[in-house]
Scaffold this active site. Structure first.
Site, PDB file in Angstrom:
ATOM      1  CB  CYS A  27      34.093   1.701  18.885  1.00  0.00           C
ATOM      2  SG  CYS A  27      34.800   0.037  18.748  1.00  0.00           S
ATOM      3  CB  SER A  80      33.892  -2.925  26.759  1.00  0.00           C
ATOM      4  OG  SER A  80      34.846  -3.070  25.724  1.00  0.00           O
ATOM      5  CB  ILE A  90      25.810   0.488  21.810  1.00  0.00           C
ATOM      6  CG1 ILE A  90      27.246  -0.043  21.711  1.00  0.00           C
ATOM      7  CG2 ILE A  90      25.676   1.771  20.987  1.00  0.00           C
ATOM      8  CD1 ILE A  90      27.679  -0.387  20.291  1.00  0.00           C
ATOM      9  CG  ASN A 111      34.616  -0.448  23.465  1.00  0.00           C
ATOM     10  OD1 ASN A 111      35.004  -0.361  24.637  1.00  0.00           O
ATOM     11  ND2 ASN A 111      33.758  -1.375  23.072  1.00  0.00           N
ATOM     12  N   GLY A 139      20.871  -3.082  24.382  1.00  0.00           N
ATOM     13  CA  GLY A 139      22.128  -3.639  24.890  1.00  0.00           C
ATOM     14  C   GLY A 139      23.046  -2.552  25.420  1.00  0.00           C
ATOM     15  N   GLY A 151      26.366  -7.895  19.998  1.00  0.00           N
ATOM     16  CA  GLY A 151      26.321  -7.213  18.709  1.00  0.00           C
ATOM     17  C   GLY A 151      27.702  -6.970  18.148  1.00  0.00           C
ATOM     18  CB  THR A 152      30.818  -5.660  19.715  1.00  0.00           C
ATOM     19  OG1 THR A 152      30.238  -4.403  20.085  1.00  0.00           O
ATOM     20  CG2 THR A 152      32.262  -5.442  19.293  1.00  0.00           C
TER      21      THR A 152
END
Length: 302
Positions: free
Chosen positions: A128, A159, A12, A278, A10, A163-164
């Site tokens: 982050c 952004s 990141i 981030n 993804g 997952g975040t």
């Protein structure tokens, strides 16, 4: 050179891969990218860049011939997935840098405590918001006692990948604990805001701290020195405005100071646009950690 794999194709994981590949003379060589979606952009980019890929997750990686040569695995998936990955990778003898909020291993914030944990088998990059703000809390606590510290991380909604978004609760819990255990505050609190503004805004972070000192000159010097240290690996990290100090009386007439620090993190735009600071600070911290581990290993072998 330490050979590495990235699990998670993804935002990141892809940004981290690109950062590693851009450092052609670096100590880390990414040789495999792992995902679960065969159509992901991250896997497609990895293939174009000559990195071996699999869309069959960790088990697919373990079946790859190159797996035996891999000494380091970056996990950029989710807290829940890392819980499963960590046991398998530990048993396989792989060093792990965890970019999820799973926090199985010790929290690591490079300018604060990296050297203390170089021998650990699993290192956690906190979050982050933690990477952006804990250095400031640590700078403050190096000067005075910090009964309370609170951070607010505001990131562009665009952004924040799946997952975040799936780990918001883990974000606040992990960051709050790390403010205390790494930053040195007696009590910590973390808040994250996904800002839907258009055009997207850069990452903004605010640190509020109550300190047992009136020596604002020492506080300012420590904070500014820490900002300069973080900038050595995240050039877009900066103070957004002047540090603010507000005196007030604590319990029993004790003299305290409220410190307010306002930060902005501009991303290097290696994968996502520059507003995704981030993403940039997380992957930059992971790469700095990996490079330090590789340097230590090469030094030990010399």
């Amino acid at each position: 050179m330490l050979k590495a794999a990235i699990i998670g194709s993804g935002n990141i994981g892809t940004d981290l891969m690109i950062k590693c590949l851009r450092k052609k003379t670096g100590a880390i060589s990414v040789v495999a990218m792992v995902g679960v979606d065969p159509g992901s952009d991250g896997l497609a980019r990895a293939a174009r860049l000559g990195v071996a890929t699999t869309h069959e997750g960790l088990e697919g990686l373990r079946r790859m011939p190159i797996y035996a040569e891999i000494g380091l695995v970056f996990d950029a998936t989710s807290a829940g997935a890392h819980q499963k990955h960590a046991t398998v990778l530990r048993d396989d003898g792989k060093l792990v840098i965890d970019l999820t909020p799973a926090a199985i291993g010790p929290y690591v914030v490079p300018p604060v405590n990296l050297d203390e944990h170089l021998a650990a088998g699993n290192l956690n990059m906190v979050t982050c918001g933690g990477q952006a703000t804990i250095p400031i809390v640590a700078a403050i606590s190096s000067v005075a006692q910090v009964p309370y510290a609170e951070i607010v991380a505001s990131i562009a909604s665009k952004s924040a990948g799946p997952g975040t978004r799936a780990n918001i609760d883990e974000f606040t819990e992990t960051t709050s604990r790390a403010i205390e255990t790494v930053g040195g505050a007696e009590r910590g609190k973390a808040i994250i805001v996904l800002n839907p503004a258009e055009p997207p805004l850069m990452m903004r972070d605010t640190v509020f701290a109550l300190v047992e000192t009136e020596d604002t000159a020492a506080l300012r010097a420590s904070i500014e020195a820490m900002v300069a240290e973080v900038q050595t690996y995240v050039p877009g990290y900066r103070l957004k405005q002047e540090i603010q100090f507000e005196p007030f009386d604590g319990e029993g007439g004790a003299k305290r100071t409220k410190v307010s620090v306002f930060l902005e993190v501009e991303g290097a735009a290696h994968y996502l646009p520059s507003y995704a600071g981030n993403l940039d600070i997380m992957t930059s911290a992971a790469l700095r950690t990996a490079e330090r581990i590789a340097e230590r290993r090469m030094g030990a072998a010399a």
